[in-house]
Design a protein around this motif. Structure first.
Motif, PDB file in Angstrom:
ATOM      1  N   ILE A 210      16.350  32.320 -27.876  1.00 40.37           N
ATOM      2  CA  ILE A 210      17.503  31.682 -28.500  1.00 40.37           C
ATOM      3  C   ILE A 210      18.348  31.367 -27.036  1.00 40.37           C
ATOM      4  O   ILE A 210      18.514  32.117 -26.211  1.00 40.37           O
ATOM      5  CB  ILE A 210      18.591  32.856 -29.347  1.00 40.37           C
ATOM      6  N   ALA A 211      19.172  30.318 -27.487  1.00 43.78           N
ATOM      7  CA  ALA A 211      20.136  29.861 -26.343  1.00 43.78           C
ATOM      8  C   ALA A 211      21.272  29.241 -26.900  1.00 43.78           C
ATOM      9  O   ALA A 211      21.395  28.941 -27.860  1.00 43.78           O
ATOM     10  CB  ALA A 211      19.184  28.652 -25.274  1.00 43.78           C
ATOM     11  N   VAL A 233      27.378  28.003 -33.842  1.00 40.93           N
ATOM     12  CA  VAL A 233      26.696  27.563 -32.647  1.00 40.93           C
ATOM     13  C   VAL A 233      26.731  28.731 -31.831  1.00 40.93           C
ATOM     14  O   VAL A 233      27.697  29.368 -31.620  1.00 40.93           O
ATOM     15  CB  VAL A 233      27.128  26.317 -32.112  1.00 40.93           C
ATOM     16  N   VAL A 234      25.509  29.036 -31.139  1.00 43.04           N
ATOM     17  CA  VAL A 234      25.616  29.893 -30.477  1.00 43.04           C
ATOM     18  C   VAL A 234      26.357  29.657 -29.093  1.00 43.04           C
ATOM     19  O   VAL A 234      26.075  28.396 -28.449  1.00 43.04           O
ATOM     20  CB  VAL A 234      23.980  30.324 -29.746  1.00 43.04           C
ATOM     21  N   SER A 235      27.117  30.332 -28.656  1.00 41.17           N
ATOM     22  CA  SER A 235      28.238  30.381 -27.505  1.00 41.17           C
ATOM     23  C   SER A 235      27.558  31.145 -26.347  1.00 41.17           C
ATOM     24  O   SER A 235      28.166  30.818 -25.025  1.00 41.17           O
ATOM     25  CB  SER A 235      29.457  30.278 -27.828  1.00 41.17           C
ATOM     26  N   ASP A 236      26.796  32.096 -26.646  1.00 44.77           N
ATOM     27  CA  ASP A 236      26.407  33.163 -25.393  1.00 44.77           C
ATOM     28  C   ASP A 236      25.405  33.868 -25.895  1.00 44.77           C
ATOM     29  O   ASP A 236      25.139  34.142 -27.060  1.00 44.77           O
ATOM     30  CB  ASP A 236      27.756  33.648 -24.926  1.00 44.77           C
ATOM     31  N   TYR A 247      21.622  40.073 -27.904  1.00 49.49           N
ATOM     32  CA  TYR A 247      22.261  39.511 -29.191  1.00 49.49           C
ATOM     33  C   TYR A 247      23.072  38.254 -28.678  1.00 49.49           C
ATOM     34  O   TYR A 247      23.192  37.970 -27.381  1.00 49.49           O
ATOM     35  CB  TYR A 247      23.350  40.367 -29.542  1.00 49.49           C
ATOM     36  N   ALA A 248      23.272  37.225 -29.601  1.00 44.74           N
ATOM     37  CA  ALA A 248      24.013  36.112 -29.667  1.00 44.74           C
ATOM     38  C   ALA A 248      25.346  36.153 -30.088  1.00 44.74           C
ATOM     39  O   ALA A 248      25.664  36.585 -31.363  1.00 44.74           O
ATOM     40  CB  ALA A 248      23.036  35.084 -30.175  1.00 44.74           C
ATOM     41  N   VAL A 249      26.346  35.679 -29.257  1.00 42.57           N
ATOM     42  CA  VAL A 249      27.836  35.479 -29.826  1.00 42.57           C
ATOM     43  C   VAL A 249      27.665  34.155 -30.289  1.00 42.57           C
ATOM     44  O   VAL A 249      27.408  33.037 -29.905  1.00 42.57           O
ATOM     45  CB  VAL A 249      28.687  35.466 -28.598  1.00 42.57           C
TER      46      VAL A 249
END
Lengths: 271, 164
Positions: A210-211, A233-236, A247-249
């Motif tokens: 994940i990016a 949307v993934v921001s970090d 984990y994804a922010v």
């Protein structure tokens, strides 16, 4: 027969000659000079006649003025009411447009529009109240979204209102999926992330790539939330403090803190 | 012409300017459906009926010029029309003993033509077409109102001795 022998004919011819000359000159250079001369000459007379005309205008009595004032005030009140109605209608129209867009994109769902009537100041942007309840067909766990994306779920339903827990609350656990990599995870939040208006995607596979920039949508796993509802949307992408899990922010598409209208999915029309 | 006649002519011109100011002052004259009479034309008519031809021509020319100034149109055509009409009226009035009777009969046509002339000059100057409503209001109605003042002018003025 000499026409000029008629009485006054010579004077008439003379005046005719002068007027034709004046006509030619006036057509060529305009009549502003003559106008200004006449206006100057008649100025004192016009001052008198204007003064006389004004003095002939009847003045309104106090009761007439009071009546006129009351009538004008009534008109002002009526216009102000119309203005308020106009703004309401304008707002409703915008709401209908958004509802139409959501409806078009989610034709298989039964949707109900609602407005935010209360926000919990203590919990920040984690909860708010909508103006639709059980009588409108609202049930607990119904998803709540806007034209931009998912904002939360119905956690309590009263007769005429319902409480929505947003995706920024740590009590929220929604099954989501990364559109690019198909990695699944659980959407939740923390106090720290909620303060910046962000959610967290946890329970990611350790091999997940994940990016930043990846689109997150609901997965539909569990059957509570329909699939493919836009979330954010993934921001970090980070690791926890012990470096044990990733984990994804996620930054939601909708600005949840400033949401004023929303749509509730009450049923699925067709699979 | 002696001094008295010059004075009379001077007073006619002053009266013309006064009528011009009165008819152009808003709210001064009672209007019928917004139409006010042409006092300058009525004065010119009165002079044409009761005074000599020279005074009639001069007064009519001044009245016509003042009307054209009010309209803001070129100076000349309307004044020529009014002068010609007053010339004919002056020549005709000598065949009638009663000026008032003459006024009642002929002033209608004169007033309506005078008012229509004003309307036509205004329309030509501004390049607009005359509607039927304007024709009725500004032509006929205003003409009839002006006719009333023509009769009043004739009743006020005194017949002057006919000059050789």
């Amino acid at each position: 027969m000499n026409v000029l022998r008629f009485k006054g004919a010579r004077m008439f011819a003379g005046i005719l000659f002068v007027l034709i000359g004046a006509w030619i000159i006036s057509a060529a250079v305009g009549s502003s000079f003559a106008t200004s001369v006449i206006n100057t000459v008649t100025y004192p007379i016009r001052q008198l006649t204007n003064g006389a005309a004004q003095s002939m205008q009847p003045e309104k009595s106090a009761p007439e003025l009071a009546q006129e004032n009351a009538l004008l005030q009534e008109q002002i009140n009526s216009l102000q009411e119309q203005l308020v109605n106009y703004y309401d209608i304008q707002k409703e129209n915008e709401q209908f447009k958004k509802y139409y867009n959501i409806r078009s994109e989610n034709a298989e769902y039964q949707l109900i529009t609602a407005s935010v009537i209360a926000k919990d100041e203590l919990s920040g942007s984690k909860m708010f109240t909508l103006n639709k309840g059980i009588t409108s067909g609202i049930k607990v766990n119904n998803p709540v979204l806007t034209e931009k994306g998912l904002v939360g779920w119905v956690s309590e339903a009263d007769i005429t209102s319902c409480t929505v827990t947003t995706i920024l609350s740590e009590t929220t656990t929604i099954s989501v999926i990364n559109k690019r990599t198909s990695d699944t995870g659980i959407l939740t939040s923390s106090d720290k992330c909620a303060q910046s208006g962000q959610a967290v995607m946890t329970m990611l596979n350790e091999n997940s790539d994940i990016a930043k920039g990846d689109i997150i949508v609901t997965s539909g796993i569990g059957g509570v939330f329909p699939a493919n509802l836009r979330v954010g949307v993934v921001s970090d992408v980070k690791f926890d403090e012990f470096d044990t899990y990733k984990y994804a922010v996620v930054t939601p598409y909708e600005d949840i803190a400033n949401t004023n209208e929303a749509v509730i999915i009450t049923d699925i029309i067709s699979q | 012409m002696n001094g008295k006649k010059y004075l009379r002519l001077f007073l006619y011109i002053i009266a013309d300017l006064l009528c011009f100011s009165l008819q152009n002052t808003h709210g001064m004259l009672f209007g019928i459906i917004g139409m006010t009479p042409l006092l300058t034309c009525a004065l010119a008519y009165g002079v044409a009926v009761y005074d000599n031809v020279n005074f009639a021509l001069i007064t009519a020319a001044v009245s016509g010029v003042l009307s054209e100034i009010t309209l803001g149109s070129v100076i000349g055509p309307y004044a020529i029309l009014l002068t010609a009409m007053c010339f004919l009226i002056n020549r005709s009035s000598n065949y009638f003993d009663s000026g008032a009777l003459f006024a009642v009969i002929t002033a209608v046509g004169y007033s309506v033509l005078a008012c229509l002339g004003v309307l036509i000059c205004f329309s030509v100057q501004n390049g607009i077409n005359i509607s039927f409503e304007q024709f009725v209001n500004h032509g006929l109605l205003r003409g009839l109102y002006t006719w009333l003042f023509c009769v009043i002018a004739c009743m006020i003025m005194k017949k002057q001795p006919v000059e050789d």
